[in-house]
Motif scaffolding. Structure first.
Motif, PDB file in Angstrom:
ATOM      1  N   GLY A  34     -12.024  -1.568   5.549  1.00 59.69           N
ATOM      2  CA  GLY A  34     -11.983  -0.962   4.217  1.00 59.69           C
ATOM      3  C   GLY A  34     -10.811  -1.466   3.394  1.00 59.69           C
ATOM      4  N   LEU A  35      -9.643  -1.575   4.021  1.00 58.74           N
ATOM      5  CA  LEU A  35      -8.470  -2.084   3.304  1.00 58.74           C
ATOM      6  C   LEU A  35      -8.662  -3.538   2.894  1.00 58.74           C
ATOM      7  CD1 LEU A  35      -5.583  -0.500   5.421  1.00 58.74           C
ATOM      8  CD2 LEU A  35      -6.341   0.179   3.120  1.00 58.74           C
ATOM      9  N   LYS A  36      -9.240  -4.336   3.774  1.00 59.23           N
ATOM     10  CA  LYS A  36      -9.474  -5.746   3.441  1.00 59.23           C
ATOM     11  C   LYS A  36     -10.473  -5.880   2.295  1.00 59.23           C
ATOM     12  CE  LYS A  36      -8.011  -7.753   7.795  1.00 59.23           C
ATOM     13  NZ  LYS A  36      -8.388  -8.485   9.004  1.00 59.23           N
ATOM     14  N   ASP A  37     -11.494  -5.031   2.278  1.00 60.48           N
ATOM     15  CA  ASP A  37     -12.431  -5.036   1.150  1.00 60.48           C
ATOM     16  C   ASP A  37     -11.717  -4.625  -0.129  1.00 60.48           C
ATOM     17  OD1 ASP A  37     -14.734  -6.000   2.292  1.00 60.48           O
ATOM     18  OD2 ASP A  37     -15.730  -4.054   2.435  1.00 60.48           O
ATOM     19  N   PHE A  38     -10.971  -3.534  -0.078  1.00 58.89           N
ATOM     20  CA  PHE A  38     -10.261  -3.036  -1.253  1.00 58.89           C
ATOM     21  C   PHE A  38      -9.321  -4.092  -1.827  1.00 58.89           C
ATOM     22  CE2 PHE A  38      -6.418  -1.027  -2.999  1.00 58.89           C
ATOM     23  CZ  PHE A  38      -6.975  -0.363  -4.089  1.00 58.89           C
ATOM     24  N   LEU A  39      -8.651  -4.823  -0.944  1.00 61.95           N
ATOM     25  CA  LEU A  39      -7.678  -5.827  -1.376  1.00 61.95           C
ATOM     26  C   LEU A  39      -8.322  -7.173  -1.723  1.00 61.95           C
ATOM     27  CD1 LEU A  39      -4.936  -5.003   1.260  1.00 61.95           C
ATOM     28  CD2 LEU A  39      -4.782  -4.619  -1.227  1.00 61.95           C
ATOM     29  N   GLY A  40      -9.626  -7.300  -1.502  1.00 62.94           N
ATOM     30  CA  GLY A  40     -10.314  -8.558  -1.810  1.00 62.94           C
ATOM     31  C   GLY A  40      -9.955  -9.682  -0.852  1.00 62.94           C
ATOM     32  N   LEU A  41      -9.706  -9.342   0.396  1.00 60.68           N
ATOM     33  CA  LEU A  41      -9.271 -10.345   1.379  1.00 60.68           C
ATOM     34  C   LEU A  41     -10.406 -10.885   2.248  1.00 60.68           C
ATOM     35  CD1 LEU A  41      -6.017  -8.600   2.667  1.00 60.68           C
ATOM     36  CD2 LEU A  41      -6.221 -10.395   0.924  1.00 60.68           C
ATOM     37  N   THR A  42     -11.625 -10.448   2.008  1.00 63.78           N
ATOM     38  CA  THR A  42     -12.704 -10.802   2.924  1.00 63.78           C
ATOM     39  C   THR A  42     -13.019 -12.286   2.958  1.00 63.78           C
ATOM     40  OG1 THR A  42     -14.326 -10.238   1.228  1.00 63.78           O
ATOM     41  CG2 THR A  42     -13.774  -8.532   2.838  1.00 63.78           C
ATOM     42  N   GLU A  43     -12.686 -13.009   1.913  1.00 66.19           N
ATOM     43  CA  GLU A  43     -12.972 -14.446   1.885  1.00 66.19           C
ATOM     44  C   GLU A  43     -11.696 -15.252   1.674  1.00 66.19           C
ATOM     45  OE1 GLU A  43     -16.122 -15.264  -0.866  1.00 66.19           O
ATOM     46  OE2 GLU A  43     -17.380 -13.688  -0.039  1.00 66.19           O
ATOM     47  N   SER A  44     -10.605 -14.769   2.278  1.00 69.77           N
ATOM     48  CA  SER A  44      -9.333 -15.466   2.129  1.00 69.77           C
ATOM     49  C   SER A  44      -8.614 -15.530   3.470  1.00 69.77           C
ATOM     50  CB  SER A  44      -8.449 -14.738   1.107  1.00 69.77           C
ATOM     51  OG  SER A  44      -7.904 -13.578   1.687  1.00 69.77           O
ATOM     52  N   PRO A  45      -7.573 -16.353   3.566  1.00 67.59           N
ATOM     53  CA  PRO A  45      -6.795 -16.406   4.808  1.00 67.59           C
ATOM     54  C   PRO A  45      -6.169 -15.056   5.161  1.00 67.59           C
ATOM     55  CG  PRO A  45      -6.267 -18.283   3.418  1.00 67.59           C
ATOM     56  CD  PRO A  45      -7.142 -17.369   2.606  1.00 67.59           C
ATOM     57  N   LEU A  66       0.430   4.462  -5.323  1.00 64.01           N
ATOM     58  CA  LEU A  66       0.091   4.817  -3.947  1.00 64.01           C
ATOM     59  C   LEU A  66       1.279   4.745  -2.989  1.00 64.01           C
ATOM     60  CD1 LEU A  66      -3.319   2.951  -3.770  1.00 64.01           C
ATOM     61  CD2 LEU A  66      -2.959   5.412  -3.882  1.00 64.01           C
ATOM     62  N   ALA A  67       2.396   4.179  -3.448  1.00 57.63           N
ATOM     63  CA  ALA A  67       3.547   3.982  -2.559  1.00 57.63           C
ATOM     64  C   ALA A  67       4.031   5.296  -1.948  1.00 57.63           C
ATOM     65  CB  ALA A  67       4.681   3.286  -3.302  1.00 57.63           C
ATOM     66  N   GLY A  68       4.255   6.293  -2.773  1.00 57.97           N
ATOM     67  CA  GLY A  68       4.746   7.570  -2.269  1.00 57.97           C
ATOM     68  C   GLY A  68       3.814   8.218  -1.261  1.00 57.97           C
ATOM     69  N   LYS A 138      -8.511   8.232  -0.320  1.00 59.39           N
ATOM     70  CA  LYS A 138      -9.666   8.704  -1.103  1.00 59.39           C
ATOM     71  C   LYS A 138      -9.203   9.630  -2.232  1.00 59.39           C
ATOM     72  CE  LYS A 138     -14.231  10.696  -0.775  1.00 59.39           C
ATOM     73  NZ  LYS A 138     -15.337  11.065   0.093  1.00 59.39           N
ATOM     74  N   HIS A 139      -8.268  10.504  -1.931  1.00 58.89           N
ATOM     75  CA  HIS A 139      -7.737  11.429  -2.941  1.00 58.89           C
ATOM     76  C   HIS A 139      -7.123  10.681  -4.125  1.00 58.89           C
ATOM     77  CE1 HIS A 139      -5.812  14.989  -4.606  1.00 58.89           C
ATOM     78  NE2 HIS A 139      -4.681  14.306  -4.659  1.00 58.89           N
ATOM     79  N   HIS A 140      -6.586   9.488  -3.849  1.00 63.18           N
ATOM     80  CA  HIS A 140      -5.952   8.681  -4.900  1.00 63.18           C
ATOM     81  C   HIS A 140      -6.875   7.582  -5.432  1.00 63.18           C
ATOM     82  CE1 HIS A 140      -2.424  10.727  -3.301  1.00 63.18           C
ATOM     83  NE2 HIS A 140      -1.942  10.566  -4.528  1.00 63.18           N
ATOM     84  N   GLY A 141      -8.178   7.730  -5.196  1.00 61.04           N
ATOM     85  CA  GLY A 141      -9.156   6.830  -5.797  1.00 61.04           C
ATOM     86  C   GLY A 141      -9.482   5.577  -5.014  1.00 61.04           C
ATOM     87  N   VAL A 142      -8.980   5.458  -3.788  1.00 62.88           N
ATOM     88  CA  VAL A 142      -9.298   4.308  -2.953  1.00 62.88           C
ATOM     89  C   VAL A 142     -10.332   4.765  -1.935  1.00 62.88           C
ATOM     90  CG1 VAL A 142      -8.411   2.563  -1.355  1.00 62.88           C
ATOM     91  CG2 VAL A 142      -6.964   3.398  -3.230  1.00 62.88           C
ATOM     92  N   ASP A 143     -11.585   4.520  -2.229  1.00 59.18           N
ATOM     93  CA  ASP A 143     -12.666   4.974  -1.345  1.00 59.18           C
ATOM     94  C   ASP A 143     -13.010   3.857  -0.366  1.00 59.18           C
ATOM     95  OD1 ASP A 143     -14.540   6.612  -0.237  1.00 59.18           O
ATOM     96  OD2 ASP A 143     -15.993   6.401  -1.866  1.00 59.18           O
TER      97      ASP A 143
END
Length: 144
Positions: A34-45, A66-68, A138-143
């Motif tokens: 999920g994190l890799k999808d969110f960050l757009g890393l699925t087709e990168s090194p 999201l840092a806090g 999810k609460h902060h909009g990252v589903d």
């Protein structure tokens, strides 16, 4: 999102009557994908590796808001993962590296080992932290 099928499959293994080891491992895999999808890393090194704390750092860089909310849970994840003991390649026990959760597959469980082992409670602790991460994101909009 290229990992939709994979995420749904592993997410299904996070709950229910399955052993806690399997639920925890599925939750970690689901979080990673999920994190890799969110960050757009699925087709990168950047798609390589299993460093969840680093992926969370990238999420914080992507969205400073999201840092806090992520910081303390990220620290808890590192601590909980590294408190679990696993069998190392050299045949000795060591802590699961927070940057490589797949070592969880080789957990030294109290049922099998006389010493230097981990408990069901420790596995539940890791699982609970991952579930807390899912909820917080999810609460902060990252589903994921």
């Amino acid at each position: 999102m290229p990992y939709v099928y994979n995420r749904v499959a592993f997410r299904a293994g996070c709950d229910g009557p399955l052993p806690i080891l399997l639920r925890t491992y599925c939750a970690l895999v689901s979080l990673e994908l999920g994190l890799k999808d969110f960050l757009g890393l699925t087709e990168s090194p950047g798609n390589g590796g299993h460093d969840l704390p680093d992926l969370l750092n990238q999420v914080k860089q992507h969205d400073q808001r999201l840092a806090g909310p992520i910081n303390s849970i990220q620290t808890q994840l590192r601590n909980r993962l590294s408190s679990v003991r696993c069998q190392g390649k050299a045949g000795t026990a060591h802590s699961i590296p927070a940057r490589s959760y797949p070592y969880l597959r080789y957990v030294r469980h109290e049922q099998d080992w006389d010493a230097d082992y981990s408990t069901e409670g420790q596995l539940h602790d890791v699982h609970n932290i991952v579930q807390k991460l899912f909820s917080t994101l999810k609460h902060h909009g990252v589903d994921l």
